[in-house]
Design an enzyme around this catalytic site. Structure first.
Site, PDB file in Angstrom:
ATOM      1  N   LYS A  54      -3.025 -14.447   1.810  1.00 32.59           N
ATOM      2  CA  LYS A  54      -2.356 -15.556   1.045  1.00 32.59           C
ATOM      3  C   LYS A  54      -1.855 -16.575   1.958  1.00 32.59           C
ATOM      4  CE  LYS A  54      -1.264 -13.059  -2.794  1.00 32.59           C
ATOM      5  NZ  LYS A  54      -0.456 -12.413  -3.942  1.00 32.59           N
ATOM      6  N   GLN A  98       5.659 -11.048  -4.168  1.00 32.38           N
ATOM      7  CA  GLN A  98       4.611 -10.084  -4.060  1.00 32.38           C
ATOM      8  C   GLN A  98       5.022  -8.883  -4.928  1.00 32.38           C
ATOM      9  OE1 GLN A  98       1.544 -10.726  -3.173  1.00 32.38           O
ATOM     10  NE2 GLN A  98       0.738  -8.586  -3.495  1.00 32.38           N
ATOM     11  N   ASP A 121       2.328 -18.342  -9.559  1.00 25.55           N
ATOM     12  CA  ASP A 121       1.543 -17.342  -9.948  1.00 25.55           C
ATOM     13  C   ASP A 121       1.479 -17.496 -11.501  1.00 25.55           C
ATOM     14  OD1 ASP A 121       0.861 -14.797  -8.655  1.00 25.55           O
ATOM     15  OD2 ASP A 121       2.926 -14.521  -8.384  1.00 25.55           O
TER      16      ASP A 121
HETATM   17  N1  GUN Z   1       0.406  -8.259  -6.634  1.00 29.25           N
HETATM   18  C1  GUN Z   1      -0.965  -7.997  -6.921  1.00 29.25           C
HETATM   19  N2  GUN Z   1      -1.474  -9.079  -7.308  1.00 29.25           N
HETATM   20  C2  GUN Z   1      -0.495 -10.068  -7.435  1.00 29.25           C
HETATM   21  C3  GUN Z   1      -0.635 -11.537  -7.587  1.00 29.25           C
HETATM   22  O1  GUN Z   1      -1.340 -11.974  -8.239  1.00 29.25           O
HETATM   23  N3  GUN Z   1       0.954 -12.004  -7.833  1.00 29.25           N
HETATM   24  C4  GUN Z   1       1.691 -11.321  -7.297  1.00 29.25           C
HETATM   25  N4  GUN Z   1       2.939 -12.134  -7.095  1.00 29.25           N
HETATM   26  N5  GUN Z   1       1.805  -9.867  -7.113  1.00 29.25           N
HETATM   27  C5  GUN Z   1       0.517  -9.386  -6.946  1.00 29.25           C
END
Ligand code: GUN
Length: 302
Positions: A54, A98, A121
Protein backbone atom coordinates in the site's frame (compact mmCIF):
# COMPACT_ATOMS: atom_id res chain seq x y z
CA UNK A 1 -15.00 -19.66 -27.78
CA UNK A 2 -13.06 -19.28 -24.53
CA UNK A 3 -13.92 -16.33 -22.29
CA UNK A 4 -12.14 -12.99 -22.46
CA UNK A 5 -9.77 -12.75 -19.51
CA UNK A 6 -10.36 -9.77 -17.25
CA UNK A 7 -6.79 -8.97 -16.24
CA UNK A 8 -6.71 -7.01 -13.00
CA UNK A 9 -2.96 -6.56 -13.31
CA UNK A 10 -3.39 -4.63 -16.60
CA UNK A 11 -6.40 -2.61 -15.46
CA UNK A 12 -4.50 -1.72 -12.27
CA UNK A 13 -1.69 -0.19 -14.36
CA UNK A 14 -4.19 1.80 -16.42
CA UNK A 15 -5.82 3.25 -13.29
CA UNK A 16 -2.55 3.95 -11.47
CA UNK A 17 -1.33 5.92 -14.48
CA UNK A 18 -4.54 7.97 -14.45
CA UNK A 19 -4.14 8.62 -10.71
CA UNK A 20 -0.49 9.62 -11.10
CA UNK A 21 -1.38 12.14 -13.81
CA UNK A 22 -4.26 13.58 -11.79
CA UNK A 23 -2.14 13.83 -8.63
CA UNK A 24 0.52 15.76 -10.59
CA UNK A 25 -2.13 18.13 -12.01
CA UNK A 26 -3.54 18.84 -8.55
CA UNK A 27 -0.07 19.37 -7.11
CA UNK A 28 0.71 21.91 -9.84
CA UNK A 29 -2.53 23.80 -9.43
CA UNK A 30 -3.12 23.63 -5.67
CA UNK A 31 0.34 22.85 -4.27
CA UNK A 32 -0.91 19.79 -2.32
CA UNK A 33 -0.79 16.01 -2.71
CA UNK A 34 -3.03 13.37 -1.12
CA UNK A 35 -1.73 12.02 2.18
CA UNK A 36 -2.28 8.42 3.25
CA UNK A 37 -1.39 6.92 6.63
CA UNK A 38 -1.43 3.19 7.22
CA UNK A 39 -1.46 2.06 10.84
CA UNK A 40 -0.07 -1.41 11.44
CA UNK A 41 -0.37 -3.02 14.88
CA UNK A 42 1.95 -5.95 15.54
CA UNK A 43 3.99 -8.04 13.13
CA UNK A 44 1.58 -10.32 11.30
CA UNK A 45 3.60 -11.23 8.14
CA UNK A 46 0.60 -11.02 5.79
CA UNK A 47 -0.36 -7.60 7.21
CA UNK A 48 3.23 -6.36 6.85
CA UNK A 49 3.32 -7.34 3.20
CA UNK A 50 -0.10 -5.75 2.46
CA UNK A 51 0.85 -2.52 4.20
CA UNK A 52 4.24 -2.40 2.45
CA UNK A 53 2.51 -2.72 -0.91
CA UNK A 54 0.00 0.00 0.00
CA UNK A 55 2.80 2.38 0.96
CA UNK A 56 4.85 1.55 -2.16
CA UNK A 57 1.80 2.14 -4.37
CA UNK A 58 1.01 5.46 -2.64
CA UNK A 59 4.61 6.53 -3.23
CA UNK A 60 4.44 5.47 -6.87
CA UNK A 61 1.40 7.65 -7.64
CA UNK A 62 2.94 10.67 -5.93
CA UNK A 63 1.12 10.72 -2.58
CA UNK A 64 2.55 11.65 0.79
CA UNK A 65 2.69 8.30 2.57
CA UNK A 66 3.11 7.60 6.27
CA UNK A 67 3.72 4.13 7.66
CA UNK A 68 2.88 4.12 11.37
CA UNK A 69 3.89 0.79 12.93
CA UNK A 70 2.86 0.13 16.51
CA UNK A 71 3.76 -2.74 18.87
CA UNK A 72 1.22 -5.53 19.38
CA UNK A 73 1.00 -4.37 23.02
CA UNK A 74 -0.41 -0.91 22.19
CA UNK A 75 -3.50 -0.17 24.28
CA UNK A 76 -6.87 0.53 22.68
CA UNK A 77 -6.77 4.00 24.24
CA UNK A 78 -3.40 4.80 22.67
CA UNK A 79 -4.54 3.53 19.28
CA UNK A 80 -7.65 5.72 19.51
CA UNK A 81 -5.38 8.63 20.43
CA UNK A 82 -3.28 7.98 17.33
CA UNK A 83 -6.38 8.00 15.14
CA UNK A 84 -7.49 11.29 16.72
CA UNK A 85 -4.08 12.74 15.84
CA UNK A 86 -4.41 11.77 12.17
CA UNK A 87 -8.07 12.90 12.07
CA UNK A 88 -6.80 16.37 13.01
CA UNK A 89 -3.81 16.31 10.63
CA UNK A 90 -4.55 18.48 7.58
CA UNK A 91 -1.89 16.78 5.45
CA UNK A 92 -3.60 13.38 5.84
CA UNK A 93 -6.61 12.61 3.62
CA UNK A 94 -6.83 8.87 4.17
CA UNK A 95 -6.45 6.76 7.33
CA UNK A 96 -6.22 2.99 7.10
CA UNK A 97 -5.93 0.71 10.11
CA UNK A 98 -4.73 -2.67 8.87
CA UNK A 99 -6.93 -5.56 10.00
CA UNK A 100 -6.99 -7.88 11.83
CA UNK A 101 -6.20 -6.14 15.11
CA UNK A 102 -4.98 -7.96 18.26
CA UNK A 103 -7.76 -9.47 20.39
CA UNK A 104 -7.50 -6.89 23.22
CA UNK A 105 -8.54 -4.12 20.81
CA UNK A 106 -12.16 -3.60 19.78
CA UNK A 107 -12.04 -3.44 15.97
CA UNK A 108 -15.47 -1.83 15.66
CA UNK A 109 -14.55 0.94 18.09
CA UNK A 110 -11.33 1.66 16.21
CA UNK A 111 -12.93 1.75 12.75
CA UNK A 112 -15.71 4.02 14.03
CA UNK A 113 -13.12 6.44 15.48
CA UNK A 114 -11.78 7.26 12.01
CA UNK A 115 -13.19 10.50 10.58
CA UNK A 116 -15.74 9.24 7.97
CA UNK A 117 -14.32 11.81 5.53
CA UNK A 118 -10.87 10.16 5.82
CA UNK A 119 -12.18 6.57 5.86
CA UNK A 120 -10.62 5.43 2.59
CA UNK A 121 -11.38 1.76 3.41
CA UNK A 122 -15.09 2.64 3.36
CA UNK A 123 -15.69 0.56 6.52
CA UNK A 124 -17.14 3.31 8.77
CA UNK A 125 -20.91 2.91 9.41
CA UNK A 126 -21.47 6.41 8.01
CA UNK A 127 -19.92 5.37 4.70
CA UNK A 128 -21.82 2.08 4.70
CA UNK A 129 -25.00 4.15 5.11
CA UNK A 130 -23.98 6.57 2.36
CA UNK A 131 -23.41 3.60 0.04
CA UNK A 132 -26.87 2.25 0.82
CA UNK A 133 -28.48 5.62 -0.03
CA UNK A 134 -26.40 5.90 -3.20
CA UNK A 135 -26.07 8.77 -5.69
CA UNK A 136 -24.34 11.93 -4.54
CA UNK A 137 -24.34 10.69 -0.91
CA UNK A 138 -21.54 8.23 -1.68
CA UNK A 139 -18.06 9.29 -0.61
CA UNK A 140 -15.90 6.18 -0.38
CA UNK A 141 -16.79 2.83 -1.85
CA UNK A 142 -15.13 -0.11 -0.08
CA UNK A 143 -12.05 -1.01 -2.09
CA UNK A 144 -12.66 -4.61 -3.23
CA UNK A 145 -16.26 -3.99 -4.40
CA UNK A 146 -15.14 -0.76 -6.09
CA UNK A 147 -12.43 -2.76 -7.86
CA UNK A 148 -14.95 -5.35 -9.02
CA UNK A 149 -17.18 -2.63 -10.50
CA UNK A 150 -14.19 -1.08 -12.31
CA UNK A 151 -13.27 -4.45 -13.80
CA UNK A 152 -16.82 -4.93 -15.07
CA UNK A 153 -17.12 -1.41 -16.50
CA UNK A 154 -13.67 -1.32 -18.10
CA UNK A 155 -14.31 -4.70 -19.73
CA UNK A 156 -17.39 -3.27 -21.47
CA UNK A 157 -19.88 -5.62 -19.79
CA UNK A 158 -23.48 -4.29 -19.87
CA UNK A 159 -24.83 -3.95 -16.34
CA UNK A 160 -28.09 -2.08 -16.86
CA UNK A 161 -30.94 -4.58 -16.56
CA UNK A 162 -28.45 -7.44 -16.14
CA UNK A 163 -29.17 -10.27 -13.71
CA UNK A 164 -26.39 -10.06 -11.12
CA UNK A 165 -26.00 -12.93 -8.67
CA UNK A 166 -23.65 -12.39 -5.73
CA UNK A 167 -22.48 -15.50 -3.91
CA UNK A 168 -21.58 -14.50 -0.33
CA UNK A 169 -22.95 -11.92 2.11
CA UNK A 170 -19.86 -10.55 3.86
CA UNK A 171 -19.76 -6.93 4.99
CA UNK A 172 -16.55 -6.39 3.01
CA UNK A 173 -17.58 -7.80 -0.38
CA UNK A 174 -21.00 -9.48 -0.78
CA UNK A 175 -23.32 -6.92 0.80
CA UNK A 176 -21.61 -3.79 -0.56
CA UNK A 177 -21.16 -5.05 -4.15
CA UNK A 178 -24.82 -6.16 -4.24
CA UNK A 179 -25.84 -2.67 -3.09
CA UNK A 180 -23.60 -0.97 -5.60
CA UNK A 181 -24.89 -3.00 -8.55
CA UNK A 182 -28.52 -2.15 -7.79
CA UNK A 183 -28.01 1.63 -7.62
CA UNK A 184 -29.05 3.79 -10.55
CA UNK A 185 -26.17 4.88 -12.76
CA UNK A 186 -23.13 3.77 -14.71
CA UNK A 187 -21.83 0.28 -14.05
CA UNK A 188 -24.96 -0.60 -12.07
CA UNK A 189 -28.76 -0.51 -12.52
CA UNK A 190 -28.82 -4.30 -12.30
CA UNK A 191 -31.32 -6.78 -10.88
CA UNK A 192 -29.48 -8.26 -7.92
CA UNK A 193 -29.78 -11.51 -5.97
CA UNK A 194 -27.58 -12.41 -3.01
CA UNK A 195 -27.16 -16.11 -2.28
CA UNK A 196 -25.46 -17.59 0.77
CA UNK A 197 -24.93 -20.71 2.86
CA UNK A 198 -28.64 -21.11 3.63
CA UNK A 199 -29.79 -20.63 0.02
CA UNK A 200 -31.63 -23.55 -1.56
CA UNK A 201 -30.70 -24.50 -5.12
CA UNK A 202 -27.56 -22.38 -5.39
CA UNK A 203 -27.03 -23.76 -8.88
CA UNK A 204 -30.43 -22.53 -10.13
CA UNK A 205 -29.66 -18.96 -9.04
CA UNK A 206 -26.15 -19.01 -10.50
CA UNK A 207 -27.43 -20.31 -13.85
CA UNK A 208 -29.59 -17.18 -14.19
CA UNK A 209 -26.69 -14.78 -13.77
CA UNK A 210 -25.51 -12.51 -16.57
CA UNK A 211 -22.90 -11.35 -14.07
CA UNK A 212 -21.85 -13.84 -11.41
CA UNK A 213 -19.81 -12.43 -8.53
CA UNK A 214 -18.44 -15.12 -6.25
CA UNK A 215 -17.04 -14.21 -2.84
CA UNK A 216 -17.68 -17.30 -0.74
CA UNK A 217 -14.16 -18.34 0.25
CA UNK A 218 -14.81 -21.94 -0.78
CA UNK A 219 -12.36 -23.25 -3.40
CA UNK A 220 -14.09 -24.48 -6.55
CA UNK A 221 -17.60 -23.92 -5.11
CA UNK A 222 -19.09 -22.78 -8.43
CA UNK A 223 -19.23 -25.61 -10.93
CA UNK A 224 -18.85 -24.96 -14.65
CA UNK A 225 -22.38 -26.22 -15.35
CA UNK A 226 -23.75 -23.44 -13.07
CA UNK A 227 -22.49 -20.78 -15.46
CA UNK A 228 -24.75 -19.29 -18.10
CA UNK A 229 -23.00 -19.34 -21.49
CA UNK A 230 -21.52 -15.90 -22.19
CA UNK A 231 -21.85 -14.68 -18.57
CA UNK A 232 -19.31 -12.42 -16.87
CA UNK A 233 -17.74 -14.32 -13.96
CA UNK A 234 -15.94 -12.38 -11.23
CA UNK A 235 -14.08 -14.66 -8.83
CA UNK A 236 -13.20 -12.90 -5.57
CA UNK A 237 -11.99 -16.09 -3.84
CA UNK A 238 -8.33 -16.34 -2.90
CA UNK A 239 -7.95 -19.74 -1.27
CA UNK A 240 -4.60 -21.21 -0.24
CA UNK A 241 -4.83 -24.84 -1.29
CA UNK A 242 -1.17 -25.81 -0.86
CA UNK A 243 2.42 -24.71 -1.30
CA UNK A 244 4.99 -24.94 -4.05
CA UNK A 245 8.60 -23.91 -4.47
CA UNK A 246 9.30 -20.91 -6.68
CA UNK A 247 11.84 -22.13 -9.25
CA UNK A 248 13.67 -18.78 -9.42
CA UNK A 249 13.90 -17.87 -5.73
CA UNK A 250 13.72 -21.34 -4.18
CA UNK A 251 11.17 -19.94 -1.70
CA UNK A 252 7.91 -21.63 -0.77
CA UNK A 253 4.86 -19.84 -2.18
CA UNK A 254 1.17 -20.51 -1.70
CA UNK A 255 -0.87 -22.22 -4.40
CA UNK A 256 -3.99 -20.09 -4.83
CA UNK A 257 -7.36 -21.23 -6.11
CA UNK A 258 -10.51 -19.23 -6.67
CA UNK A 259 -14.12 -20.06 -5.78
CA UNK A 260 -14.77 -21.00 -9.43
CA UNK A 261 -13.37 -23.95 -11.37
CA UNK A 262 -11.46 -21.60 -13.71
CA UNK A 263 -10.17 -24.06 -16.34
CA UNK A 264 -13.62 -25.38 -17.20
CA UNK A 265 -15.53 -22.14 -16.51
CA UNK A 266 -13.47 -20.19 -19.02
CA UNK A 267 -14.82 -22.43 -21.81
CA UNK A 268 -18.40 -21.36 -20.98
CA UNK A 269 -18.21 -17.78 -19.68
CA UNK A 270 -17.99 -14.67 -21.86
CA UNK A 271 -15.60 -12.94 -19.46
CA UNK A 272 -13.77 -14.30 -16.44
CA UNK A 273 -11.25 -13.07 -13.84
CA UNK A 274 -8.25 -15.32 -13.12
CA UNK A 275 -7.00 -16.09 -9.60
CA UNK A 276 -4.49 -14.66 -8.94
CA UNK A 277 -4.32 -11.55 -11.15
CA UNK A 278 -8.03 -10.70 -11.37
CA UNK A 279 -9.79 -8.94 -8.50
CA UNK A 280 -6.75 -9.05 -6.15
CA UNK A 281 -4.68 -6.24 -7.71
CA UNK A 282 -7.70 -3.91 -7.69
CA UNK A 283 -8.12 -3.51 -3.92
CA UNK A 284 -5.00 -1.41 -3.31
CA UNK A 285 -5.61 0.47 -6.56
CA UNK A 286 -9.02 1.58 -5.32
CA UNK A 287 -7.52 2.59 -1.99
CA UNK A 288 -5.38 5.04 -3.94
CA UNK A 289 -8.43 6.25 -5.86
CA UNK A 290 -10.28 6.85 -2.57
CA UNK A 291 -7.36 8.77 -1.09
CA UNK A 292 -7.20 11.07 -4.11
CA UNK A 293 -11.00 11.45 -3.96
CA UNK A 294 -10.73 12.47 -0.31
CA UNK A 295 -8.38 15.34 -1.19
CA UNK A 296 -10.63 16.34 -4.09
CA UNK A 297 -13.65 16.50 -1.76
CA UNK A 298 -11.64 18.74 0.54
CA UNK A 299 -10.59 21.01 -2.31
CA UNK A 300 -14.17 21.09 -3.61
CA UNK A 301 -13.22 19.74 -7.04
CA UNK A 302 -14.61 16.69 -8.84
N1 GUN B 1 -6.80 -6.55 5.94
C1 GUN B 1 -6.98 -7.29 4.83
N2 GUN B 1 -7.57 -6.56 3.86
C2 GUN B 1 -7.78 -5.32 4.38
C3 GUN B 1 -8.35 -4.12 3.86
O1 GUN B 1 -8.81 -4.03 2.72
N3 GUN B 1 -8.36 -3.05 4.72
C4 GUN B 1 -7.87 -3.12 5.98
N4 GUN B 1 -7.95 -2.02 6.74
N5 GUN B 1 -7.34 -4.24 6.49
C5 GUN B 1 -7.28 -5.32 5.69
Amino acid sequence: MPAKLIKGTEIREEILEELTAETARIKKKYGVVPGLVTILVGENPASISYVTLKIQTAHRVGFKEVQDSQPVSISEEDLLGLIAKYNADDSINGILVQLPLPKHINEKKVLTAIDPDKDVDGFHPVNVGRLMIGGSEVKFLPCTPAGIQELIVRSGVETSGAEVVVVGRSNIVGKPIANMMLQKGKGANSTVTIVHTATKHLDVHCKRADILIVAAGVPGLVKPEWIKPGACVIDVGVNRVGEKTNEKTGKKVAILKGDVDFDKAKEIAGWITPVPGGVGPMTITMLMKNTLKSLKFKLGIS
